[in-house]
Design a protein around this motif. Structure first.
Motif, PDB file in Angstrom:
ATOM      1  N   SER A   1      31.580  43.636  15.674  1.00  0.00           N
ATOM      2  CA  SER A   1      32.345  44.833  16.006  1.00  0.00           C
ATOM      3  C   SER A   1      33.349  44.550  17.127  1.00  0.00           C
ATOM      4  CB  SER A   1      31.401  45.955  16.421  1.00  0.00           C
ATOM      5  OG  SER A   1      32.105  47.073  16.862  1.00  0.00           O
TER       6      SER A   1
ATOM      7  N   GLY B   1      36.223  42.400  15.892  1.00  0.00           N
ATOM      8  CA  GLY B   1      37.161  43.207  15.101  1.00  0.00           C
ATOM      9  C   GLY B   1      38.089  44.020  15.990  1.00  0.00           C
ATOM     10  N   GLU B   2      37.537  44.617  17.037  1.00  0.00           N
ATOM     11  CA  GLU B   2      38.374  45.375  17.988  1.00  0.00           C
ATOM     12  C   GLU B   2      39.353  44.455  18.702  1.00  0.00           C
ATOM     13  OE1 GLU B   2      36.041  47.711  20.690  1.00  0.00           O
ATOM     14  OE2 GLU B   2      34.824  48.534  19.051  1.00  0.00           O
TER      15      GLU B   2
ATOM     16  N   LEU C   1      40.674  41.672  17.522  1.00  0.00           N
ATOM     17  CA  LEU C   1      41.751  41.323  16.605  1.00  0.00           C
ATOM     18  C   LEU C   1      42.741  42.477  16.453  1.00  0.00           C
ATOM     19  CD1 LEU C   1      39.858  39.305  13.860  1.00  0.00           C
ATOM     20  CD2 LEU C   1      41.508  38.454  15.529  1.00  0.00           C
ATOM     21  N   GLY C   2      42.238  43.702  16.464  1.00  0.00           N
ATOM     22  CA  GLY C   2      43.122  44.872  16.403  1.00  0.00           C
ATOM     23  C   GLY C   2      44.025  44.946  17.620  1.00  0.00           C
ATOM     24  N   THR C   3      43.451  44.680  18.784  1.00  0.00           N
ATOM     25  CA  THR C   3      44.234  44.676  20.026  1.00  0.00           C
ATOM     26  C   THR C   3      45.280  43.568  19.983  1.00  0.00           C
ATOM     27  OG1 THR C   3      42.371  45.563  21.267  1.00  0.00           O
ATOM     28  CG2 THR C   3      44.098  44.463  22.535  1.00  0.00           C
TER      29      THR C   3
ATOM     30  N   ALA D   1      46.692  42.291  17.345  1.00  0.00           N
ATOM     31  CA  ALA D   1      47.753  42.689  16.415  1.00  0.00           C
ATOM     32  C   ALA D   1      48.724  43.667  17.068  1.00  0.00           C
ATOM     33  CB  ALA D   1      47.144  43.305  15.162  1.00  0.00           C
ATOM     34  N   ARG D   2      48.238  44.521  17.966  1.00  0.00           N
ATOM     35  CA  ARG D   2      49.117  45.486  18.628  1.00  0.00           C
ATOM     36  C   ARG D   2      49.995  44.838  19.697  1.00  0.00           C
ATOM     37  NH1 ARG D   2      44.561  48.714  18.941  1.00  0.00           N
ATOM     38  NH2 ARG D   2      44.455  48.459  21.184  1.00  0.00           N
TER      39      ARG D   2
END
Length: 173
Positions: A32, A35-36, A38-40, A42-43
């Protein structure tokens, strides 16, 4: 006995023990969190790529040297060595670029020289403002920086000025 070699094993064991007591699924928490992360990433990645590209273009085009020569008289009047102007220009943008410029200054002038000491204090007393804002504001989803950039750049200028003043007071120069 060297206690520092035990820090990582103690932290890992303590985390595992805490997760066992609290009955936390460590693997699920790891997945989890990754995943967070990787999201950060990407931003904030577009901001970082643009920032690093701008730094490289500034140095490669010779614009850095031109700005340094234009600012040299002002820096001299403020008591800041003109040789440190490239450091002043690159530090708010890139930490690694600033470290490279600082290393060049220290190699050219010596670590105990006035310029070398001023460069070292400047590196320690200022921040990579634009990088920090891009990362933290991007991660938090903040688009409007409002007064953050002017305030941060003012703090950086104060850091550069007081770095020179500090070296003059404590080491002469």
């Amino acid at each position: 006995m060297d206690f520092s070699s035990y820090i990582v094993p103690v932290l890992l064991s303590g985390t595992a023990l805490y997760a066992l007591v609290k009955q936390v699924d460590v693997y699920d928490a790891l997945i989890s969190g990754a995943g967070e992360g990787l999201g950060t990433l990407a931003r904030i990645l577009p901001s970082l790529v643009a920032l690093l590209s701008a730094v490289y273009m500034l140095r490669a085009s010779g614009a850095m040297e031109l700005l340094a020569s234009l600012l040299a008289p002002v820096m001299t009047r403020l008591g800041i060595p003109p040789e440190t102007v490239p450091l002043l220009l690159i530090r708010p943008i890139s930490g690694s670029g600033a470290l490279a410029v600082g290393s060049e200054l220290i190699t050219q002038h010596g670590p105990d020289s006035y310029i070398g000491r001023v460069a070292a204090v400047m590196l320690g007393s200022t921040e990579t403002t634009f990088y920090t804002i891009a990362v933290y504001f991007g991660a938090a989803g903040i688009r409007r920086t409002r007064y953050t950039i002017p305030a941060a750049l003012t703090a950086d200028l104060a850091g550069f000025f007081f770095a020179s003043l500090t070296v003059r007071l404590f080491f002469g120069g």
